[in-house]
Write an enzyme that holds these catalytic residues in place. Structure first.
Site, PDB file in Angstrom:
ATOM      1  N   LYS A 135      53.885 -13.516 -24.941  1.00 10.24           N
ATOM      2  CA  LYS A 135      52.991 -13.684 -26.092  1.00 10.24           C
ATOM      3  C   LYS A 135      52.878 -15.161 -26.470  1.00 10.24           C
ATOM      4  O   LYS A 135      51.800 -15.626 -26.853  1.00 10.24           O
ATOM      5  CB  LYS A 135      53.524 -12.876 -27.277  1.00 10.24           C
ATOM      6  CG  LYS A 135      52.721 -13.072 -28.567  1.00 10.24           C
ATOM      7  CD  LYS A 135      53.243 -12.208 -29.695  1.00 10.24           C
ATOM      8  CE  LYS A 135      52.435 -12.443 -30.977  1.00 10.24           C
ATOM      9  NZ  LYS A 135      52.853 -11.546 -32.080  1.00 10.24           N
ATOM     10  N   HIS A 273      34.096   7.749   8.901  1.00  4.76           N
ATOM     11  CA  HIS A 273      33.720   7.807   7.489  1.00  4.76           C
ATOM     12  C   HIS A 273      34.473   8.926   6.758  1.00  4.76           C
ATOM     13  O   HIS A 273      33.880   9.706   6.005  1.00  4.76           O
ATOM     14  CB  HIS A 273      32.208   7.967   7.341  1.00  4.76           C
ATOM     15  CG  HIS A 273      31.428   6.890   8.029  1.00  4.76           C
ATOM     16  ND1 HIS A 273      31.620   5.552   7.781  1.00  4.76           N
ATOM     17  CD2 HIS A 273      30.462   6.949   8.982  1.00  4.76           C
ATOM     18  CE1 HIS A 273      30.805   4.832   8.532  1.00  4.76           C
ATOM     19  NE2 HIS A 273      30.092   5.658   9.271  1.00  4.76           N
TER      20      HIS A 273
END
Length: 512
Positions: A135, A273
């Site tokens: 922070k 595919h």
């Protein structure tokens, strides 16, 4: 003098890194085992308890949860009031935090430990410090990965005030804690597959493919972390030849791997595919390969080959006669590798490390715009005890075997899925069509004359008799499907008129 707080479980390169910090003029403070490691290495280091004036208590559960530590981490250097409060309370600012967490991921993987032992590996002080330092990244450098140590020393020596660099480290640190917390949350849930109101999933990057689905897209491959243990798959394969993997390569390789494991006997899947355009099971690998390739030689070109047996020289010699992108198998001898090198771009993936791989992810997760859909994976084994022969004619023994094989293959194919199978091989399929009739027609075209005497599997019910009518005209003699449509009686009656045998499974296997 800048101050660095070091509190790490993973002590990889810790002493060398700490020595580098001392050379850069840092004062070192530390806790528990980290202090011991540095002190025994002869480095100047101060225990946190000397700084806080409070001993470690509750078997080490409380040692850094103290205003002296968190005040030093959270004080903003650009706010005079913060600095004034530090002086007022006798707190020295901390300029760098080096911390990584208790090994919760490894702990939950140890099946010999009880819940009480696992809970003790839930880190509290570490995440609290990391969050505080992250922070306040404009004032504090936070380091959570030993792999960053060298870069940190270089950066601090040149310009440790680079805000973008500090911010990147803080983001990495929050990601580290977030992933850790996701594992703890999963462990604490009573039911592993429940759908909680808030769901976080921990992932760790494994590789960066050359590009995404298309060349203009970037991509990355991540491993999902789970308290259930490592979920083995294509990310665990060892590449023994060929170009780097792409995003599409991973997708197709995963589909091929799963398809190749539908039977215990030698099985070969050829995927294009994500669809198994070739799939066959035989007594030998070469026969399985030849039968799979014969399923759709046109679609096989440029596809992915996967087997559930180590690749042999005979099959490798046959394989290199055609262009394939990838070959996957649980083992390749040096002789086989040399044969496969004839195709210099062929990616060779050794899946020996997977052992008895079983594709059982705890959750099936798919992205949609604005969110994700989450479901249980479709891993249910069908109960053949509830299968019903609903036609007048019973299937022969060979038809029953073909029906079972076709049904196993159908759940690998995208809906609307239609599979024709004969003698342990797929000879035609239709996938991804907007209606089932088109899928049947496509499977007929793929199979050609080989459709005669085949078994047909459909992943969902036939809404009208038209699909089975054109299948019967092409030579299909047996059909397996879930049933459940409002016109089931009409479809069954038509099957009887056509002399077909039909099984209803009662279970649907859509794969969109």
């Amino acid at each position: 003098m800048p101050r660095a707080l070091l509190s790490v479980y993973d002590k990889t390169d810790l002493v060398d890194f700490s020595s580098g910090l001392l050379e850069l003029g840092f004062e070192l403070i530390s806790t528990g085992g980290t202090y011991t490691a540095l002190h025994e290495a002869g480095l100047a280091v101060v225990q946190v308890s000397e700084i806080t004036g409070s001993p470690e208590i509750l078997d080490g559960r409380v040692k850094t949860l103290h205003p002296t530590i968190h005040g030093g981490l959270l004080a903003r250097r650009d706010l005079p009031d913060h600095l004034s409060q530090l002086r007022e309370h006798g707190i020295t600012a901390i300029d760098m935090l080096v911390s990584n967490l208790y090994p919760f991921e490894a702990t939950v993987a140890d099946r010999t430990l009880d819940d009480g032992s696992i809970v003790e590996q839930i880190d509290i002080g570490g995440p609290a410090m990391i969050r505080a330092a992250s922070k306040n990244f404009t004032s504090v450098v936070v380091v959570t990965n030993p792999m960053d140590y060298g870069d940190v020393l270089n950066r601090v020596a040149i310009d440790g005030n680079d805000i973008e660099w500090r911010r990147a480290l803080a983001a990495r640190a929050f990601g580290h804690v977030s992933t850790y917390d996701s594992l703890v949350a999963e462990f604490l849930r009573i039911t592993p597959t429940e759908f909680p109101e808030e769901l976080s999933i921990g992932m760790r990057r494994v590789s960066i493919p050359r590009y995404g689905e298309n060349a203009h897209q970037s991509a990355a491959a991540y491993r999902r972390l789970s308290v259930r243990g490592t979920e083995l798959g294509m990310l665990d394969a060892v590449q023994r030849g060929g170009k780097e993997m792409s995003y599409n390569n991973y997708l197709d390789a995963d589909a091929a791997l799963v398809a190749s494991r539908i039977r215990k006997d030698p099985t070969v899947a050829i995927v294009k595919h994500t669809v198994p355009c070739g799939l066959a099971t035989r007594d030998s690998l070469i026969d399985a390969f030849n039968a799979a390739y014969a399923g759709d030689p046109i679609s096989a070109f440029g596809g992915i080959v996967a087997s559930n047996r180590p690749f042999d020289a005979e099959t490798a010699t046959k394989l290199v006669e055609t262009l394939f992108d990838i070959v996957i198998a649980p083992g390749f001898s040096n002789e086989v590798i040399e044969i496969l090198k004839i195709r210099k771009n062929l990616r060779v993936l050794d899946t020996s490390a997977l052992g008895d791989f079983s594709p059982t992810p705890p959750l099936d997760i798919r992205p949609i715009r604005g969110g994700f859909l989450v479901q249980e994976p479709d891993t249910q084994e069908d109960d053949q005890g509830i299968w019903q022969v609903v036609t007048e004619r019973q299937p022969t023994a060979s038809e029953r075997a073909d029906l079972e094989y076709a049904w196993s293959a159908a759940r690998l194919v995208k809906s609307n899925a239609i599979v024709f199978a004969k003698d342990g091989a797929v000879v035609g399929l239709g996938a991804g069509q907007p209606n089932r009739l088109e899928s049947v027609a496509l499977a007929i075209r793929k199979a050609g004359d080989r459709a005669r005497g085949t078994a047909l599997a459909s992943d969902a019910f036939f809404p009208f008799p038209d699909g089975i009518e054109i299948a019967a005209a092409a030579g299909v003699t047996a059909i397996i499907q879930p049933g459940g449509g409002m016109r089931d009686k009409t479809v069954i009656r038509r099957a009887d008129e056509l002399g077909l045998t039909m099984i209803l499974t009662g279970t649907r296997h859509f794969r969109h």
